[in-house]
Design a protein around this motif. Structure first.
Motif, mmCIF file in Angstrom:
data_model
loop_
_atom_site.group_PDB
_atom_site.id
_atom_site.type_symbol
_atom_site.label_atom_id
_atom_site.label_comp_id
_atom_site.label_asym_id
_atom_site.label_seq_id
_atom_site.Cartn_x
_atom_site.Cartn_y
_atom_site.Cartn_z
ATOM 1 N N GLU A 287 19.621 27.499 31.394
ATOM 2 C CA GLU A 287 21.052 27.528 31.691
ATOM 3 C C GLU A 287 21.290 28.226 33.024
ATOM 4 N N ARG A 288 22.199 27.660 33.808
ATOM 5 C CA ARG A 288 22.547 28.294 35.083
ATOM 6 C C ARG A 288 23.329 29.577 34.833
ATOM 7 N N PRO A 289 23.208 30.540 35.736
ATOM 8 C CA PRO A 289 23.979 31.779 35.568
ATOM 9 C C PRO A 289 25.484 31.499 35.667
ATOM 10 N N VAL A 290 26.253 32.158 34.826
ATOM 11 C CA VAL A 290 27.707 32.067 34.904
ATOM 12 C C VAL A 290 28.120 32.708 36.223
ATOM 13 N N PRO A 291 28.887 31.991 37.061
ATOM 14 C CA PRO A 291 29.243 32.546 38.377
ATOM 15 C C PRO A 291 30.233 33.711 38.273
ATOM 16 N N SER A 292 30.192 34.544 39.266
ATOM 17 C CA SER A 292 31.096 35.688 39.353
ATOM 18 C C SER A 292 32.536 35.203 39.546
ATOM 19 N N PRO A 293 33.489 35.905 38.940
ATOM 20 C CA PRO A 293 34.890 35.548 39.134
ATOM 21 C C PRO A 293 35.494 36.120 40.427
ATOM 22 N N CYS A 294 34.682 36.747 41.250
ATOM 23 C CA CYS A 294 35.178 37.378 42.471
ATOM 24 C C CYS A 294 35.911 36.358 43.344
ATOM 25 N N VAL A 295 37.097 36.751 43.815
ATOM 26 C CA VAL A 295 37.890 35.895 44.703
ATOM 27 C C VAL A 295 38.102 36.564 46.061
ATOM 28 N N CYS B 53 39.374 42.382 46.868
ATOM 29 C CA CYS B 53 38.763 43.536 46.210
ATOM 30 C C CYS B 53 39.610 44.786 46.430
ATOM 31 N N ALA B 54 40.436 45.080 45.443
ATOM 32 C CA ALA B 54 41.263 46.289 45.466
ATOM 33 C C ALA B 54 41.463 46.726 44.029
ATOM 34 N N LEU B 55 41.312 48.022 43.798
ATOM 35 C CA LEU B 55 41.462 48.535 42.442
ATOM 36 C C LEU B 55 42.895 49.008 42.213
ATOM 37 N N ASP B 56 43.409 48.723 41.013
ATOM 38 C CA ASP B 56 44.737 49.208 40.653
ATOM 39 C C ASP B 56 44.615 50.626 40.092
ATOM 40 N N ASP B 57 45.695 51.171 39.559
ATOM 41 C CA ASP B 57 45.699 52.535 39.038
ATOM 42 C C ASP B 57 44.781 52.724 37.832
ATOM 43 N N ASP B 58 44.434 51.622 37.159
ATOM 44 C CA ASP B 58 43.530 51.683 36.004
ATOM 45 C C ASP B 58 42.093 51.336 36.378
ATOM 46 N N ASP B 59 41.799 51.293 37.689
ATOM 47 C CA ASP B 59 40.471 50.924 38.202
ATOM 48 C C ASP B 59 40.047 49.527 37.776
ATOM 49 N N GLY C 136 41.905 41.364 42.122
ATOM 50 C CA GLY C 136 41.500 39.990 42.396
ATOM 51 C C GLY C 136 40.878 39.299 41.198
ATOM 52 N N CYS C 137 39.862 39.919 40.613
ATOM 53 C CA CYS C 137 39.121 39.263 39.527
ATOM 54 C C CYS C 137 39.411 39.829 38.153
ATOM 55 N N GLN C 138 40.106 40.955 38.088
ATOM 56 C CA GLN C 138 40.470 41.609 36.823
ATOM 57 C C GLN C 138 39.293 42.255 36.102
ATOM 58 N N THR D 281 36.624 45.507 35.530
ATOM 59 C CA THR D 281 36.536 46.944 35.736
ATOM 60 C C THR D 281 35.414 47.230 36.729
ATOM 61 N N VAL D 282 35.397 48.456 37.242
ATOM 62 C CA VAL D 282 34.324 48.845 38.155
ATOM 63 C C VAL D 282 32.971 48.703 37.454
ATOM 64 N N ALA D 283 32.891 49.120 36.195
ATOM 65 C CA ALA D 283 31.627 49.015 35.446
ATOM 66 C C ALA D 283 31.188 47.558 35.303
ATOM 67 N N GLU D 284 32.146 46.672 35.032
ATOM 68 C CA GLU D 284 31.807 45.249 34.889
ATOM 69 C C GLU D 284 31.332 44.658 36.209
ATOM 70 N N ILE D 285 31.966 45.058 37.294
ATOM 71 C CA ILE D 285 31.571 44.558 38.616
ATOM 72 C C ILE D 285 30.151 45.017 38.950
ATOM 73 N N THR D 286 29.862 46.292 38.718
ATOM 74 C CA THR D 286 28.554 46.812 39.101
ATOM 75 C C THR D 286 27.439 46.301 38.192
ATOM 76 N N ARG D 287 27.738 45.973 36.946
ATOM 77 C CA ARG D 287 26.733 45.458 36.012
ATOM 78 C C ARG D 287 26.548 43.946 36.063
ATOM 79 N N TRP D 288 27.458 43.220 36.701
ATOM 80 C CA TRP D 288 27.480 41.756 36.636
ATOM 81 C C TRP D 288 26.102 41.134 36.898
#
Length: 69
Positions: A5-13, A16-22, A26-28, A30-37
């Motif tokens: 199976e091909r890797p599921v692509p990143s939702p990054c658009v 890249c800016a974090l809101d008050d809840d980090d 753009g992609c909705q 979390t910082v942890a999800e982005i760094t672990r992707w």
């Protein structure tokens, strides 16, 4: 023989800016999800995408239209 199976692509658009809840505005993700992707398997990536969709709906970024029957 089944092809892997091909890797599921990143939702990054590239908004890249974090809101008050980090959460990325753009992609909705979390910082942890982005760094672990890159280390996630496809099942975990699909779970994160579902969370991103729910976050987008909750924040009003995605409008859900009623289903016509």
């Amino acid at each position: 023989m089944n092809a892997p199976e091909r890797p599921v692509p990143s939702p990054c658009v590239n908004i890249c800016a974090l809101d008050d809840d980090d959460i990325c505005t753009g992609c909705q993700r979390t910082v942890a999800e982005i760094t672990r992707w890159s280390r996630m398997d496809n099942e975990e990536r699909r779970s994160v995408l579902a969370l991103c969709h729910e976050r987008a709906k909750s924040s009003g970024l995605v409008w859900m239209l009623p289903v016509r029957r």
